[in-house]
Design a protein around this motif. Structure first.
Motif, PDB file in Angstrom:
ATOM      1  N   LEU A   1     -90.354  20.091  13.664  1.00  0.00           N
ATOM      2  CA  LEU A   1     -90.082  19.706  15.041  1.00  0.00           C
ATOM      3  C   LEU A   1     -90.684  20.687  16.045  1.00  0.00           C
ATOM      4  O   LEU A   1     -91.209  20.292  17.084  1.00  0.00           O
ATOM      5  CB  LEU A   1     -88.569  19.619  15.273  1.00  0.00           C
TER       6      LEU A   1
ATOM      7  N   ASP B   1     -86.276  19.915  26.888  1.00  0.00           N
ATOM      8  CA  ASP B   1     -86.509  18.523  27.278  1.00  0.00           C
ATOM      9  C   ASP B   1     -86.353  17.540  26.119  1.00  0.00           C
ATOM     10  O   ASP B   1     -86.505  16.347  26.297  1.00  0.00           O
ATOM     11  CB  ASP B   1     -87.920  18.379  27.876  1.00  0.00           C
ATOM     12  N   ASP B   2     -86.047  18.035  24.931  1.00  0.00           N
ATOM     13  CA  ASP B   2     -85.911  17.157  23.772  1.00  0.00           C
ATOM     14  C   ASP B   2     -84.575  16.411  23.803  1.00  0.00           C
ATOM     15  O   ASP B   2     -83.638  16.815  24.495  1.00  0.00           O
ATOM     16  CB  ASP B   2     -86.031  17.960  22.480  1.00  0.00           C
ATOM     17  N   ARG B   3     -84.510  15.338  23.039  1.00  0.00           N
ATOM     18  CA  ARG B   3     -83.317  14.497  23.022  1.00  0.00           C
ATOM     19  C   ARG B   3     -82.952  14.098  21.586  1.00  0.00           C
ATOM     20  O   ARG B   3     -83.810  14.036  20.707  1.00  0.00           O
ATOM     21  CB  ARG B   3     -83.538  13.229  23.851  1.00  0.00           C
TER      22      ARG B   3
ATOM     23  N   LEU C   1     -85.002  22.470  18.937  1.00  0.00           N
ATOM     24  CA  LEU C   1     -85.225  21.626  20.102  1.00  0.00           C
ATOM     25  C   LEU C   1     -85.607  22.440  21.330  1.00  0.00           C
ATOM     26  O   LEU C   1     -85.078  23.528  21.563  1.00  0.00           O
ATOM     27  CB  LEU C   1     -83.957  20.817  20.421  1.00  0.00           C
TER      28      LEU C   1
ATOM     29  N   ARG D   1     -92.405  15.766  24.288  1.00  0.00           N
ATOM     30  CA  ARG D   1     -90.969  15.606  24.021  1.00  0.00           C
ATOM     31  C   ARG D   1     -90.738  15.118  22.604  1.00  0.00           C
ATOM     32  O   ARG D   1     -91.448  14.242  22.106  1.00  0.00           O
ATOM     33  CB  ARG D   1     -90.338  14.625  24.998  1.00  0.00           C
ATOM     34  N   LYS D   2     -89.737  15.668  21.971  1.00  0.00           N
ATOM     35  CA  LYS D   2     -89.291  15.209  20.660  1.00  0.00           C
ATOM     36  C   LYS D   2     -87.957  14.493  20.840  1.00  0.00           C
ATOM     37  O   LYS D   2     -87.067  14.987  21.547  1.00  0.00           O
ATOM     38  CB  LYS D   2     -89.131  16.392  19.708  1.00  0.00           C
ATOM     39  N   ALA D   3     -87.834  13.346  20.225  1.00  0.00           N
ATOM     40  CA  ALA D   3     -86.568  12.613  20.226  1.00  0.00           C
ATOM     41  C   ALA D   3     -86.210  12.313  18.779  1.00  0.00           C
ATOM     42  O   ALA D   3     -87.000  11.700  18.054  1.00  0.00           O
ATOM     43  CB  ALA D   3     -86.676  11.326  21.031  1.00  0.00           C
TER      44      ALA D   3
END
Length: 333
Positions: free
Chosen positions: A158, A196-198, A193, A164-166
């Motif tokens: 990750l 700004d990741d979700r 994370l 952005r990683k979701a």
């Protein structure tokens, strides 16, 4: 959990072979009291097919309910996952399975013109192959990067992904973790994370215990076959000699703890030899192997869990009955 002991284990002269995670897990799980095997090993090719059948059963509400809430909230969820600055989105799904529910979000993101790549992660190579094939037919413009791995093995990647990683963890998979392991898993995930990741996690909510019990003890016996298939897998992959007719599926829901537990119970006193381990295990009549936990949650529990893991609840999406929730999480500020 008690330390592994071997009071009912008889060694044989066969060489011990511990060259796979499954073999090591079975040696540890069957050498302790009480006996336990992880539900993560349910999903060989046959197990994956049986779970597809389970999801279509009238008693099994989680898939049907989550499918409905994702359909209902797809626009809002897609908007919440998409970066507002148009940066690329890397959508990593843990335990992707057949992608039935995820395709709702994938179609929504594609229709919105989002710049994203979908990376399904699953321990079943056959499930990933089937998913990739179906996606290539149904969503030919979708960028797909499948990864065969356990959940934790996918996490370090990750931090290397731009934009952005979701992370999606749909279904009620988070409920299969014991509470300490659940917190550790979320903490490990949170460490990888960026601000700004979700995360979008599925939580099966507490409800009438009778509805919960029926979902794990269906009238057609498919869930029983799914549980028993774990023994078939050990017979095939570890040269064990479990006699399936001498075992029975037994589910039990505890409304105090909010946990559904599944067991395989020995119908008689018996010995089972596991050739790959060179070991024979003795089981008493009506002795159980604990194979699955499925915890059910309240919204305050979810809030507390997120906070303890260094996360915050950003938004909660539920169905009309409030039986299930897909919860959007972000790193704590």
């Amino acid at each position: 959990m008690p330390s592994p002991t071997m009071p009912d284990l008889v060694s044989s002269s066969a060489p011990v072979v511990l060259d796979t995670p499954l073999a090591r897990h079975v040696l540890s799980g069957l050498s302790r009291q009480p006996r336990t095997l992880s539900s993560m090993y349910f999903y060989d090719e046959v197990g994956s097919r049986l779970f597809q059948q389970i999801m279509e059963l009238p008693e099994y509400y989680p898939t049907r309910t989550e499918f409905g809430l994702l359909s209902r909230h797809r626009a809002a969820i897609a908007a919440a996952l998409t970066p507002v600055d148009g940066a690329p989105l890397h959508l990593l799904e843990l335990g992707a399975g057949d992608g039935l529910k995820t395709k709702i979000l994938l179609r929504e993101l594609l229709s919105n013109g989002a710049d994203f790549t979908y990376a399904p992660v699953d321990i079943s190579p056959s499930a990933l192959q089937e998913l990739s094939q179906s996606l290539s037919l149904e969503l030919p413009t979708l960028r797909v990067q499948p990864l065969t791995a356990e959940y934790t093995a996918a996490l370090p990647a990750l931090s290397q992904v731009p934009g952005r990683k979701a992370v999606l963890f749909l279904g009620s998979n988070i409920g299969n973790f014991l509470p300490p392991d659940r917190l550790t898993f979320l903490q490990q995930l949170a460490r990888h994370l960026a601000p700004d990741d979700r995360l979008l996690f599925g939580f099966d909510l507490r409800k009438d215990p009778r509805h919960i019990h029926a979902a794990y003890d269906d009238s057609q016996g498919v869930t029983a076959a799914f549980n028993l298939n774990l023994l078939t897998r050990l017979n095939h992959e570890l040269q064990a000699d479990f006699e399936l007719e001498q075992w029975q599926h037994f589910p039990q829901y505890d409304p105090l703890e909010g946990v559904m537990r599944s067991f395989l119970v020995s119908r008689r006193a018996q010995q089972v030899h596991v050739g790959a381990l060179g070991k024979t295990f003795s089981f008493a009549a009506w002795e159980a192997i604990h194979t699955e936990n499925s915890y059910k949650f309240t919204l305050p529990q979810i809030e507390a869990l997120a906070q303890a893991a260094g996360l915050r609840v950003q938004e909660v999406f539920t169905d009309e009955q409030h039986w299930f929730a897909d919860v959007l999480l972000a790193p704590a500020e």
